[in-house]
Design a protein around this motif. Structure first.
Motif, PDB file in Angstrom:
ATOM      1  N   ALA A 590       0.737  -1.312   0.208  1.00 20.82           N
ATOM      2  CA  ALA A 590       0.121   0.002  -0.052  1.00 20.82           C
ATOM      3  C   ALA A 590       0.923   1.166   0.054  1.00 20.82           C
ATOM      4  O   ALA A 590       0.631   2.471  -0.783  1.00 20.82           O
ATOM      5  N   ASP A 591       1.842   1.265   0.870  1.00 24.48           N
ATOM      6  CA  ASP A 591       2.822   2.550   0.930  1.00 24.48           C
ATOM      7  C   ASP A 591       3.493   2.594  -0.503  1.00 24.48           C
ATOM      8  O   ASP A 591       3.808   3.767  -0.954  1.00 24.48           O
ATOM      9  N   ALA A 592       3.881   1.641  -1.154  1.00 26.56           N
ATOM     10  CA  ALA A 592       4.552   1.707  -2.220  1.00 26.56           C
ATOM     11  C   ALA A 592       3.762   2.304  -3.413  1.00 26.56           C
ATOM     12  O   ALA A 592       4.019   3.078  -4.248  1.00 26.56           O
ATOM     13  N   VAL A 593       2.432   1.745  -3.428  1.00 23.01           N
ATOM     14  CA  VAL A 593       1.505   2.325  -4.496  1.00 23.01           C
ATOM     15  C   VAL A 593       1.228   3.688  -4.279  1.00 23.01           C
ATOM     16  O   VAL A 593       1.062   4.689  -5.157  1.00 23.01           O
ATOM     17  N   ARG A 594       1.022   4.184  -2.960  1.00 24.81           N
ATOM     18  CA  ARG A 594       0.764   5.520  -2.638  1.00 24.81           C
ATOM     19  C   ARG A 594       1.872   6.579  -3.061  1.00 24.81           C
ATOM     20  O   ARG A 594       1.532   7.394  -3.399  1.00 24.81           O
ATOM     21  N   ARG A 595       3.095   5.913  -2.682  1.00 23.75           N
ATOM     22  CA  ARG A 595       4.193   6.892  -3.233  1.00 23.75           C
ATOM     23  C   ARG A 595       4.269   7.050  -4.638  1.00 23.75           C
ATOM     24  O   ARG A 595       4.300   8.082  -5.242  1.00 23.75           O
ATOM     25  N   THR A 596       4.151   5.862  -5.479  1.00 24.78           N
ATOM     26  CA  THR A 596       4.345   6.269  -6.979  1.00 24.78           C
ATOM     27  C   THR A 596       3.199   6.948  -7.275  1.00 24.78           C
ATOM     28  O   THR A 596       3.073   7.744  -8.122  1.00 24.78           O
ATOM     29  N   ASP A 597       1.968   6.910  -6.660  1.00 23.04           N
ATOM     30  CA  ASP A 597       0.843   7.842  -7.169  1.00 23.04           C
ATOM     31  C   ASP A 597       1.039   9.082  -7.126  1.00 23.04           C
ATOM     32  O   ASP A 597       0.325   9.936  -7.814  1.00 23.04           O
ATOM     33  N   SER A 598       2.107   9.460  -6.229  1.00 22.39           N
ATOM     34  CA  SER A 598       2.418  11.095  -6.201  1.00 22.39           C
ATOM     35  C   SER A 598       3.334  11.285  -7.321  1.00 22.39           C
ATOM     36  O   SER A 598       3.437  12.544  -7.080  1.00 22.39           O
TER      37      SER A 598
END
Length: 708
Positions: A590-598
């Motif tokens: 989840a954190d990895a996806v959230r970071r890429t989304d930014s």
């Protein structure tokens, strides 16, 4: 110990026998070609007798060359070099005449002029054969380098004692995951690594970002930032270009952006060397560094590693023989896999045997030699990438016998580097690490009969390839897309909207292992879910419900970015946890996806393949049966193997997450070795057309030039 001595003695004896045999054949060939040179009596001899005579002559000449020649050279040291150069031919010819005289029954004879020619050819053949055999012996190679180091120390007046702070060598085993390394050590495939683990080094796994590939990981490790690197390749709408991490222009631009963001030249700005990497890390000593490959002028050292290595004939012979052997090995292995009917399997013909041999032999030898050279001159920090495993695993699988052989040879290279460190002018701490792992699995196209690009085009109602049209999955995709399109149009009619969605350009579909990025180039900025559904009502549902796809990431006008999964699963990114659609991808997803989304250049649709946690399998969207680039399995778990005298990478119970975190750890270790870090302020970084001659900004304004 005794067994090792017997093995060494056996190898030396074998080399003597082979050189003797080749010399004998050369003597026979020369006897047939030169009229004034004979190995038979005047009445003629049988072939067997002639061969024995040639063997005796070759043996006598070899012994005289080994025993008498060093004495003659030492006796003539005071002779001027030019005179000695002329005398060499006559002395060598004299040794041959003596060797022929020693043959029983006087069967060997030659005129003095002919003896000079025969002796020269014999010496050249024997030297070449001996070198070709010895250069594959790592101990012989190490001894040769040790002698070179001793000569350098004597010329500089050093006494050989070690002074100063220790240096650090970072060796990256590209693509070797934590589990692969652990298994190779336990199974005896990598005895050097096995000896390090728990004795002199500590083994620590770490977790990659969503983009689990060399471009993102190595940029973060060397330059402290991999911000806005969403994949190995991606489309940037603002510039209209496709970025590919292993293209020189793209690598140079990524390095420029990282320096601009951090205000720091990189990990290697102080007396550093970068060898075989995508990025320089701020080093001023470079060999085979992709981001610098476009450099011109005297300062260009990106390709210098090849010239520095191959100017030594022994190196050239060593690598050429290994290259040919590796090409043959790949042909045999691929043929064997095809005959066995191994699955999964991809095509391994064409230029691939040559590409594999280059990665596993040429690049390995050049990089290892460059690292050894750096150590022998006492550089402070060295970072080198060995890509052999990664290249072979893509085509053979991460746990195959093929890659075990590659790991064995890599372990020998590590042992060689560790041995050479004993002769370096300073002590060295060797840190072993990887940038990502690899996850096995059938390709997406192999499993479902159509590529992701065809699936996307089917979801958009666009023509697909003939192969996809004939496939069962292709028909299912078209039917599903048609149903979704009709359903969407019915909704639009009920809502009083236009019946036809607005037309748009064809989507760009780019694969990075089991991660894919879909972009619509005719739109500015990142399209929203609602905009995509107005254009292509069937696309998102077709993708999200496909069994080969794990989840999608899109931007929503209503909820912000959302993750879409099968059966209508939808979770806003701000509420995302490691459960729901991401449950099978493990901790930190989840954190990895959230970071890429930014990231500014995240694609309109980010697609991650399915992952089977029971088998560790994923589906690559390109032609690879072992892949990395997204989430799922071993690809996200590389390793860090560090000396015990360095501080622990993380506190007890902590976790090493992301390439930028690894960079901070490596910087801390350099400080522990008392390496002064050059403070740099914000850099003035120009756009590509105003770059320095290196193609990228300088690696820090206060770094002295050590090229001389």
């Amino acid at each position: 110990m005794v067994q090792g001595r017997w093995r060494t003695a056996g190898s030396a004896l074998l080399r003597v026998i082979v050189v003797w045999a080749v010399s004998t054949l050369t003597l026979l060939a020369l006897a047939g070609l030169l009229p004034d040179f004979q190995l038979q009596s005047d009445d003629g001899d049988s072939m067997t007798r002639t061969a024995v005579t040639a063997a005796l002559g070759a043996g006598a000449f070899g012994l005289l060359s080994a025993l008498v020649w060093p004495i003659l050279v030492r006796a003539l040291l005071l002779v001027p070099a030019l005179v000695l150069g002329l005398l060499v031919f006559f002395l060598n010819g004299s040794l041959l005449l003596i060797a022929l005289w020693l043959i029983p029954d006087g069967r060997g004879a030659a005129d003095p002029e002919t003896a000079v020619v025969v002796a020269a050819v014999m010496s050249a053949v024997a030297s070449t054969t001996s070198t070709a055999l010895a250069v594959r012996d790592d101990n012989a190679y190490r001894r040769r380098l040790s002698r070179l180091a001793d000569r350098r120390r004597r010329r500089s007046g050093e006494d050989g004692s070690r002074t100063g702070t220790p240096g650090t060598v970072f060796l990256q085993l590209d693509g070797v995951g934590h589990q692969v390394l652990r298994r190779a050590a336990d199974d005896g495939v990598m005895p050097t690594v096995a000896d390090w683990i728990g004795n002199t080094h500590r083994l620590t796994p770490w977790r990659t970002d969503w983009s689990s590939q060399t471009g993102a990981s190595q940029l973060g490790i060397l330059h402290g930032s991999n911000h806005d690197v969403p994949a190995f390749r991606w489309y940037e709408k603002d510039s209209g270009r496709v970025m590919v991490s292993n293209r020189p222009a793209s690598a140079g631009e990524l390095q420029r952006r990282a320096i601009e963001r951090t205000g720091d030249g990189g990990l290697l700005t102080v007396d550093g060397a970068s060898r075989g990497n995508l990025f320089s890390g701020g080093a001023d000593q470079l060999a085979l560094v992709l981001s610098m490959a476009a450099r011109r002028g005297r300062a260009n050292r990106s390709r210098a590693g090849y010239f520095a290595y191959f100017c030594d004939p022994a190196n050239a012979v060593r690598t050429a023989l290994s290259f040919i052997a590796e090409v043959a090995r790949e042909i045999v292995q691929s043929t064997r896999a095809r005959l066995r009917g191994d699955r999964p399997r991809i095509k391994r013909g064409g230029l691939y045997p040559l590409i594999r041999a280059f990665a596993t032999v040429v690049e390995r030898d050049v990089v290892v030699a460059a690292v050894i050279g750096d150590m022998l001159v006492g550089r402070t920090a060295v970072y080198a990438d060995l890509v052999a495993y990664d290249e072979v695993a893509h085509h053979s699988g991460p746990h195959s016998r093929d890659v075990s052989l590659v790991l064995e040879r890599l372990d020998r290279s590590l042992a060689l580097i560790a041995k050479v460190a004993e002769h370096a002018p300073r002590s060295y701490r060797i840190v072993l690490l990887s940038d990502h792992g690899q996850s096995p699995g059938e390709t997406f196209e192999g499993a479902y009969g159509l590529s992701l690009k065809d699936l996307v085009r089917a979801g958009c109602g666009l023509p697909v390839s003939r192969r996809a049209e004939r496939s069962k999955r292709g028909a299912e995709a078209r039917d599903a897309a048609g149903d979704a399109l009709r359903s969407a149009l019915h909704r639009r009619v009920a809502e009083g909207a236009e019946q036809q969605p607005p037309a748009g350009s064809d989507p760009i579909v780019l694969a990075s292992g089991n991660l894919a990025l879909i972009s619509f180039p005719d739109s500015e900025g990142r399209l929203s879910r609602e905009q995509i559904e107005r254009r292509h009502p069937a696309l998102l549902s077709t993708l999200a419900n496909h069994p080969g796809i794990g989840f999608l990431l899109v931007r929503s006008e209503e909820h912000g970015s959302v993750v879409l999964g099968r059966d209508g699963a939808e979770v806003p990114v701000k509420e995302l946890t490691d459960y729901g659609p991401l449950a099978v991808f493990g901790k930190g997803a989840a954190d990895a996806v959230r970071r890429t989304d930014s990231f500014p250049h995240v694609a309109d649709i980010m697609v991650n393949s399915m992952h089977d946690p029971a088998t560790g399998a994923v589906h690559a969207f390109e032609e690879q049966i072992s892949s990395h680039g997204g989430l799922g399995g071993e690809q996200s778990r590389p390793f860090l193997l560090s000396p015990l005298e360095l501080s622990a990478p993380v506190a007890a119970g902590g976790e090493l997450v992301g390439a930028e975190h690894v960079h901070r750890v490596l910087r801390r270790w350099l400080l522990e070795c008392e390496v002064p870090q050059v403070p740099v302020g914000p850099l003035e970084v120009s756009r590509p057309h105003g770059e320095t001659e290196a193609g990228v900004p300088a690696a820090g304004p206060a770094v002295p030039d050590k090229s001389g």
